[in-house]
Design a protein around this motif. Structure first.
Motif, PDB file in Angstrom:
ATOM      1  N   VAL A  34      -3.575  13.465 -31.795  1.00 31.07           N
ATOM      2  CA  VAL A  34      -3.827  13.963 -30.330  1.00 31.07           C
ATOM      3  C   VAL A  34      -5.513  14.339 -30.151  1.00 31.07           C
ATOM      4  N   GLU A  35      -5.932  14.742 -31.205  1.00 31.86           N
ATOM      5  CA  GLU A  35      -7.341  14.838 -31.274  1.00 31.86           C
ATOM      6  C   GLU A  35      -8.119  13.860 -31.344  1.00 31.86           C
ATOM      7  N   GLU A  36      -7.717  12.801 -31.975  1.00 33.26           N
ATOM      8  CA  GLU A  36      -8.456  11.604 -32.178  1.00 33.26           C
ATOM      9  C   GLU A  36      -8.454  11.059 -30.962  1.00 33.26           C
ATOM     10  N   ALA A  37      -7.209  11.000 -30.121  1.00 29.85           N
ATOM     11  CA  ALA A  37      -7.111  10.476 -28.849  1.00 29.85           C
ATOM     12  C   ALA A  37      -8.033  10.938 -27.892  1.00 29.85           C
ATOM     13  N   ARG A  38      -8.198  12.447 -27.964  1.00 32.44           N
ATOM     14  CA  ARG A  38      -9.159  13.131 -26.970  1.00 32.44           C
ATOM     15  C   ARG A  38     -10.414  12.870 -27.443  1.00 32.44           C
ATOM     16  N   ASN A  39     -10.845  12.888 -28.630  1.00 30.51           N
ATOM     17  CA  ASN A  39     -12.235  12.248 -28.812  1.00 30.51           C
ATOM     18  C   ASN A  39     -12.624  11.048 -28.390  1.00 30.51           C
TER      19      ASN A  39
END
Ligand SMILES: [Zn+2]
Length: 413
Positions: free
Chosen positions: A215-220
């Motif tokens: 989720v963090e990678e996608a948001r980044n």
């Protein structure tokens, strides 16, 4: 730029429970320039759509264009060239059913997107996640119990829906590689599945830390995570970790549906695939371990439509068909129509779908600034959703980006 005028269009887009009053639609190049009554224009082409209903091109938010066989393990072993050519045929079939945009949930690569954009092949607009991510033994690990072959080859096999990664670091690397390769969102296999050999439906896929890392990678990368999910427990955990696109969702309970609504998540039911697997799966070569799992999710998936509707969760259109079953893509409309208002079902494949996949205002609507993706239907799908089935039989006009992919003149006044 070429001007095309569509006259007397009664629009059905899911925003109202009856067709609009007749309007004209002026198209410039690939874009809609104006919509309204009595437009005057020196258009090169005029088509009178009196007597038909007119819809935005349909959107299917859960497809696998590279799934050329029902046995996905065998599909992953096919030559890339064969998979690419078969995918082209599958996508052309989708377009001729009126689907002008599809979101691929695992397998399609950026080469297919480029081939479509440059016109080397004809098909819908294609939104991709690259390979879906799965843990060892998860939903895209097709090795089975007795095979210890490594999985390093999966990312290079066009016929593989997914790739395997374990641990937070590998998940992050896989997300970054997929995004580098053109993925527009990230797909996680966060629960057991039907078509894979060693992951019972009740199993969770990935740890909380791994899901949160994705989720963090996608948001980044300014995007979101979609996850393959069946059980209430798996859906709840995914929502808590920040997943917003819930695929399938068959076993969701009312409390978790309320949480999905609160989080602004959307759900992509895919009932037609279980319907067809139950009818034809075994005959089409679905391995017996998979056949045994179908009923765990099929009837619950129909019940989920009512639970989600009651909770006010946005549902978007999805089908998830594989191999020989692609021709049933439009029958999800009919299955949903047995439980939900036709207007909502149509909206799930038009404006709601566009919003969900980040293309609001560009697709799923007939309005200035949108792509001229337009279909005309003989009859009113609000009265009979089955008009959208039959391989586009009731669609005398299918237009993508202002170009008529199909145009049967005798239906126009
Ligand atoms: Zn799928």
């Amino acid at each position: 730029m070429t001007l095309t005028l569509l006259k007397n269009a009664r629009i059905v887009d899911g925003s109202q429970d009856r067709p609009s009053d007749p309007v004209d639609i002026l198209i410039e190049g690939e874009t809609i320039r104006d919509v309204g009554p009595g437009i005057r224009s020196a258009a090169e082409t005029t088509i009178d759509l009196s007597g038909l209903t007119v819809l935005p091109g349909l959107i299917d938010c859960h497809v696998h264009v590279i799934a050329t066989k029902l046995d996905l393990g065998a599909n992953a072993d096919l030559p890339n060239s064969l998979v690419a050519l078969r995918a082209a045929r599958i996508m052309r079939g989708m377009l001729l059913r009126g689907f002008t945009t599809v979101r691929d949930l695992g397998g399609a690569d950026h080469g297919l997107v480029e081939a479509l954009e440059e016109g080397s092949i004809e098909g819908p607009r294609l939104v991709i996640c690259g390979k879906a991510l799965s843990q060892t033994g998860g939903h895209t690990d097709y090795r089975g119990r007795h095979n210890r072959r490594t999985v390093e080859h999966y990312p290079d096999r066009l016929g593989a829906l997914g790739r395997i990664c374990d641990g937070v670091d590998e998940v992050r690397r896989a997300c970054r590689e997929e995004i580098m390769g053109g993925a527009q969102f990230i797909k996680l296999m966060a629960n057991g599945g039907v078509s894979s050999p060693t992951d019972p439906i009740a199993n969770l896929g990935f740890s909380r830390e791994e899901v949160s890392a994705a989720v963090e990678e996608a948001r980044n990368a300014q995007t979101y995570v979609s996850a393959h999910l069946y059980t209430d427990e798996a859906i709840r955990r995914a929502l808590e970790c920040g997943v917003i696109s819930i695929e399938h969702g068959n076993l969701i309970r009312p409390d978790t549906a309320a949480l999905a609504r609160e989080k602004g998540a959307f759900v992509v039911p895919t009932n037609i695939v279980y319907d067809r697997l139950a009818k034809d799966g075994a005959a089409l070569g679905l391995p017996s371990a998979s056949v045994a799992k179908i009923e765990d999710v099929r009837s619950a998936g129909l019940e989920a439509l009512s639970i989600l509707h009651e909770a006010g969760v946005t549902m978007v259109y999805g089908t998830d068909l594989l191999g020989e079953m692609h021709e049933h893509q439009s029958e999800e409309f009919v299955i949903r129509g047995e439980r939900l208002p036709a207007m909502n079902v149509i909206r799930s494949a038009t404006s709601d779908a566009a919003k969900a996949i980040g293309l609001e205002g560009r697709v799923g609507t007939i309005a200035p600034g949108a792509f001229a993706d337009i279909i005309a239907v003989n009859g009113n799908p609000l009265d009979d959703l089955a008009l959208l089935t039959g391989q586009g039989r009731n669609m005398p006009l299918i237009m993508k980006g202002g170009i008529s992919v199909k145009r049967v003149e005798q239906h126009f006044r």
